[in-house]
Design a protein around this motif. Structure first.
Motif, short mmCIF file in Angstrom:
data_model
loop_
_atom_site.label_atom_id
_atom_site.label_comp_id
_atom_site.label_asym_id
_atom_site.label_seq_id
_atom_site.Cartn_x
_atom_site.Cartn_y
_atom_site.Cartn_z
N SER A 264 0.87 -1.17 0.00
CA SER A 264 0.00 0.00 0.00
C SER A 264 0.91 1.22 0.00
O SER A 264 2.01 1.19 0.56
N HIS A 265 0.44 2.29 -0.63
CA HIS A 265 1.26 3.50 -0.75
C HIS A 265 0.48 4.68 -0.18
O HIS A 265 -0.69 4.87 -0.50
N PRO B 174 3.19 9.19 5.75
CA PRO B 174 2.52 8.17 6.56
C PRO B 174 1.30 8.68 7.34
O PRO B 174 0.48 7.88 7.79
N ASP B 175 1.18 9.97 7.51
CA ASP B 175 0.02 10.53 8.20
C ASP B 175 -1.23 10.53 7.32
O ASP B 175 -2.34 10.67 7.82
N LEU B 176 -1.04 10.41 6.01
CA LEU B 176 -2.16 10.40 5.06
C LEU B 176 -2.58 8.96 4.77
O LEU B 176 -1.82 8.03 5.00
N PRO B 177 -3.78 8.76 4.27
CA PRO B 177 -4.27 7.40 4.00
C PRO B 177 -3.40 6.67 2.96
O PRO B 177 -2.76 7.29 2.11
N ALA B 178 -3.41 5.36 3.05
CA ALA B 178 -2.67 4.52 2.11
C ALA B 178 -3.66 3.89 1.13
O ALA B 178 -4.81 3.63 1.47
N VAL B 179 -3.17 3.64 -0.09
CA VAL B 179 -3.97 3.02 -1.14
C VAL B 179 -3.31 1.70 -1.51
O VAL B 179 -2.13 1.66 -1.83
N SER B 180 -4.08 0.63 -1.46
CA SER B 180 -3.55 -0.70 -1.74
C SER B 180 -3.36 -0.91 -3.24
O SER B 180 -4.12 -0.42 -4.07
N VAL C 38 6.72 1.14 -8.66
CA VAL C 38 7.27 1.81 -7.48
C VAL C 38 6.18 2.40 -6.60
O VAL C 38 6.27 2.33 -5.38
N ALA C 39 5.14 2.96 -7.21
CA ALA C 39 4.13 3.68 -6.43
C ALA C 39 2.74 3.08 -6.55
O ALA C 39 1.77 3.68 -6.09
N GLY C 40 2.62 1.90 -7.14
CA GLY C 40 1.31 1.33 -7.37
C GLY C 40 0.61 2.10 -8.48
O GLY C 40 1.06 3.17 -8.88
N PRO C 41 -0.50 1.61 -9.00
CA PRO C 41 -1.13 2.28 -10.13
C PRO C 41 -2.05 3.45 -9.76
O PRO C 41 -2.26 4.35 -10.57
#
Length: 179
Positions: free
Chosen positions: A36-37, A43-49, A143-146
């Motif tokens: 997840s990115h 890291p304080d912001l939401p992550a996206v899988s 590197v960053a997910g799509p």
């Protein structure tokens, strides 16, 4: 027959993109879990899988191939050929995204220049065309997910479209000899 060929090409490329995304997710799963990115790498912001790529990448591919086919048909009706341009645009976006991804993964300070260079490039190149977005997203997804590259690419595409549209409108208004 031409329509059937286009439909078959669209389906084949979409399935190829889905298989590539499945391969990437399988590799991640077998090497510690699907990543997840965090938005803006904070890291304080939401992550996206990266699981969202199973939906995003095939949809983006389907949409891109459809847009390119539609532009090609429009060009053909006007007696022009669109043939190499979308492929060249896709490969250039793929190379740009891969360069940015490699610099980001290496922690290079050049990331900022390449990143902001894309903003400058949006002023002169029609980056709103779908093939640019697809190439960029596919390259950056390693590197960053799509999802995050798609969001950033969409912002760049809108910026590019706005600048070019405003520029054309201004040019039409200011062009000499026009009443």
């Amino acid at each position: 027959m031409h329509v059937a060929s286009n439909s078959r090409r669209r389906t084949l490329l979409t399935l190829l993109a889905l298989c590539a995304e499945l391969a990437m997710l399988a590799r991640e799963h077998l090497h510690g879990g699907v990543l997840s990115h965090h938005l803006l790498a904070n890291p304080d912001l939401p992550a996206v899988s990266n699981w969202w790529g199973l939906l995003l990448v095939p949809l983006l591919t389907w949409w891109t191939v459809g847009r390119v086919e539609r532009r090609a048909q429009h060009a053909a009706s006007g007696g022009r050929s669109l043939k190499p341009a979308p492929l060249i645009a896709f490969v250039c976006a793929l190379a740009y995204g891969a360069t940015l991804a490699a610099l980001f993964a290496a922690g290079s300070p050049l990331v900022d220049y390449v990143f902001f260079g894309l903003l400058a490039l949006a002023l002169v190149v029609r980056l709103w065309h779908a093939e640019y977005l697809l190439g960029f997203v596919l390259a950056m997804s390693w590197v960053a997910g799509p999802v995050l590259p798609a969001m950033f690419g969409a912002v760049i595409a809108v910026l590019s479209w706005l600048v070019h549209t405003a520029g054309r409108a201004l040019w039409r208004r200011l062009r000499p000899g026009m009443a």
